[in-house]
Design an enzyme around this catalytic site. Sequence first.
Site, short mmCIF file in Angstrom:
data_model
loop_
_atom_site.label_atom_id
_atom_site.label_comp_id
_atom_site.label_asym_id
_atom_site.label_seq_id
_atom_site.Cartn_x
_atom_site.Cartn_y
_atom_site.Cartn_z
N GLY A 1 -20.88 34.37 2.72
CA GLY A 1 -22.18 34.97 2.97
C GLY A 1 -22.76 35.61 1.72
O GLY A 1 -22.54 35.16 0.59
N SER A 2 -23.50 36.69 1.93
CA SER A 2 -24.26 37.31 0.84
C SER A 2 -23.41 38.03 -0.20
O SER A 2 -23.94 38.51 -1.20
CB SER A 2 -25.27 38.31 1.41
#
Length: 658
Positions: A325-326
């Site tokens: 993810g981020s």
Amino acid sequence: MARRRSIKDNRGESSLFRRRAIVGFLLILVGLSAMVTRYWYLQVVHHEEFVSRSESNRIKPRAIPPARGLIYDRNGVLLADNVPAFRLEVVPDKITDMKAMLDDLGTVIPLGSDDLDNFRKQLKQNRRFDSVPLKLRLTEDEIDRFAVNRWRFPGVDVVPYLTRRYPQGALFAHVVGYVSRIDADDLNRLDPDRYKGTTHVGRTGLERSYEDLLHGTPGYELVEVNADGRVQQVLKTYPPVPGKNIYLSIDSKLQRTVTDAFDGRPGSAVAVDPRNGQVLAMVSVPSYDPNLFVNGISHADYSALTTAPEKPLLNRALVSAYPPGSTVKPFLALGGLEYGVRRPEDTVLSTGQFCIPGQQRCYRDDTPGGDGVVNMVRAIQKSTNTYFYKLALDLGIDRLSTWMRSWGFGERTGIDLVGEGRGILPSREWKATRSKSPWFPGETIIAGIGQGYWNVTTLQLAHATATLAGHGMPYAPRLVMATQDAGVNVRPVPLPNPPTGPSLIRKPNDWNTINQGMEAVITAGTGAKVFQGMPFQVAGKSGTAERFSRKSDAYDNNKNNAYLAARHRAWFIAYAPTDSPRIAMAAMLEAGAWGAQDAGPIVRSTLLTWLPPHDNTAPPPGSESTPEAPEDTPVATPADTPAVSSSAAMNDDDGDSP
């Protein structure tokens, strides 16, 4: 006719007797000569040989296995030790009817099915004149009952030994590992001289990685035995050399803090000292009791562990890989700076979606309407997908994968544990080995926010975060920081762990920009609520990685935490204090609604435990702090273009299995 009367010939009889006596004497003389000759041959010519044979029947060498080295944490807390115990051993060569003996012995000492199965297995692996363990960890009552009936069982005896014990139980199972009985495969690879008399070998974890150091060198003793083969006395002893003790860099208090913070939820966390690569904590939840395996785990216990839905035997920190993810966004932003593709002040307009010119398919920001105009620092703070979509596209997949590989993604970190996973770093080369399709621009876009083909281990992400915290100076993660020879007042010897290369960051100002953005995550971004009131400055980044592709807007509108947790992996990375980082870590929950909300508290409690409070650190965030906002959830509007990987590709190697 008159019968002739015979006359006795005394002289002839006397002569015959003398001849017979001489022959008899000569025969006796020859026999005595042969006996003396044979006696001389045995007692003089082959004296040494037969003395040795005689002594070997009376005096036998017996191997003494070395004491296994102990394992401590960085503060000297004992993690693995050896405790005295007694076991029942059988010499098969002295047993005429093994089945009858076992049946009879079972009436004196209870023998379980697991004991008998292991015994029969080892019978096939050992020579008939070698002692084979039948039952381990005898109780005092069992020892007493056998002593009374010992005369009934020639070739069976009670033998003292040292058995491995893990006083911390499940807390260090995935790090320290365990020892178990030597099996047929082990016999083929182990040095028979060095493992003479040894019954156990390191099977997993550090017990396996450092087997050569921990094992030691065996000794032996000369014992006098009787006709039944029982030891009468020890004549001479050549002591074994114990294995080396090892000291881990892990702090047991911190390890327990991290474990407790998971509250039983499946996941993993790794904390590293960015100044030297020492691993401060390494946790995989759930765990198991390694003591079960030492002397042979029961079928029931093993079945319970292998069939448990949460897979306690799986080392989630070392082996399992998940979309990050981020959490990759700070590294991607740094790559943009280093390649000259971005300057800190360059801005991007976030309107809520990003479209590739000439294609109908668009990729949304998680915030409806977007975040407006953002520069690099604000893009990291707000986790603005649009900024990183465009950055990934401008870098291109080749530069993106080359840059991220330099930070250890897609490669083993080199930690001193066996079985580390590689994860997946998206690249043309990786896809070419698995698909005939070309690389599409859409796959580059979603790679920019840690989705698509991405898979990383918690260890990889912690290692990359530690390298970032150390201003780009890479160190291989290390669990063992010192070794110690056995003995009194022997000081541990530190193990060197030099950097694996030069700094990955060429411009100090580039690091300052990324650090500023990650500090903003803590003070005014997704981590503001969780990290409010910290006594030192923290830099961090949350990540909420989707496990499934979105199919409609209904996914966006459902804000139920349980529902979202079933669809998300929750990540959080951080390091502190930012002016001189002494700890960097990554935490992951397999099921978490949002990164900062669910994984953030694990990181917070870890930092507070490890770092003492300082009065001169930055003040806690003020009223400008914003509540957590979800991020890094890529969604494309429906289109019939193949620009982005399919739903199946989005979940390739999702990480639920090693």
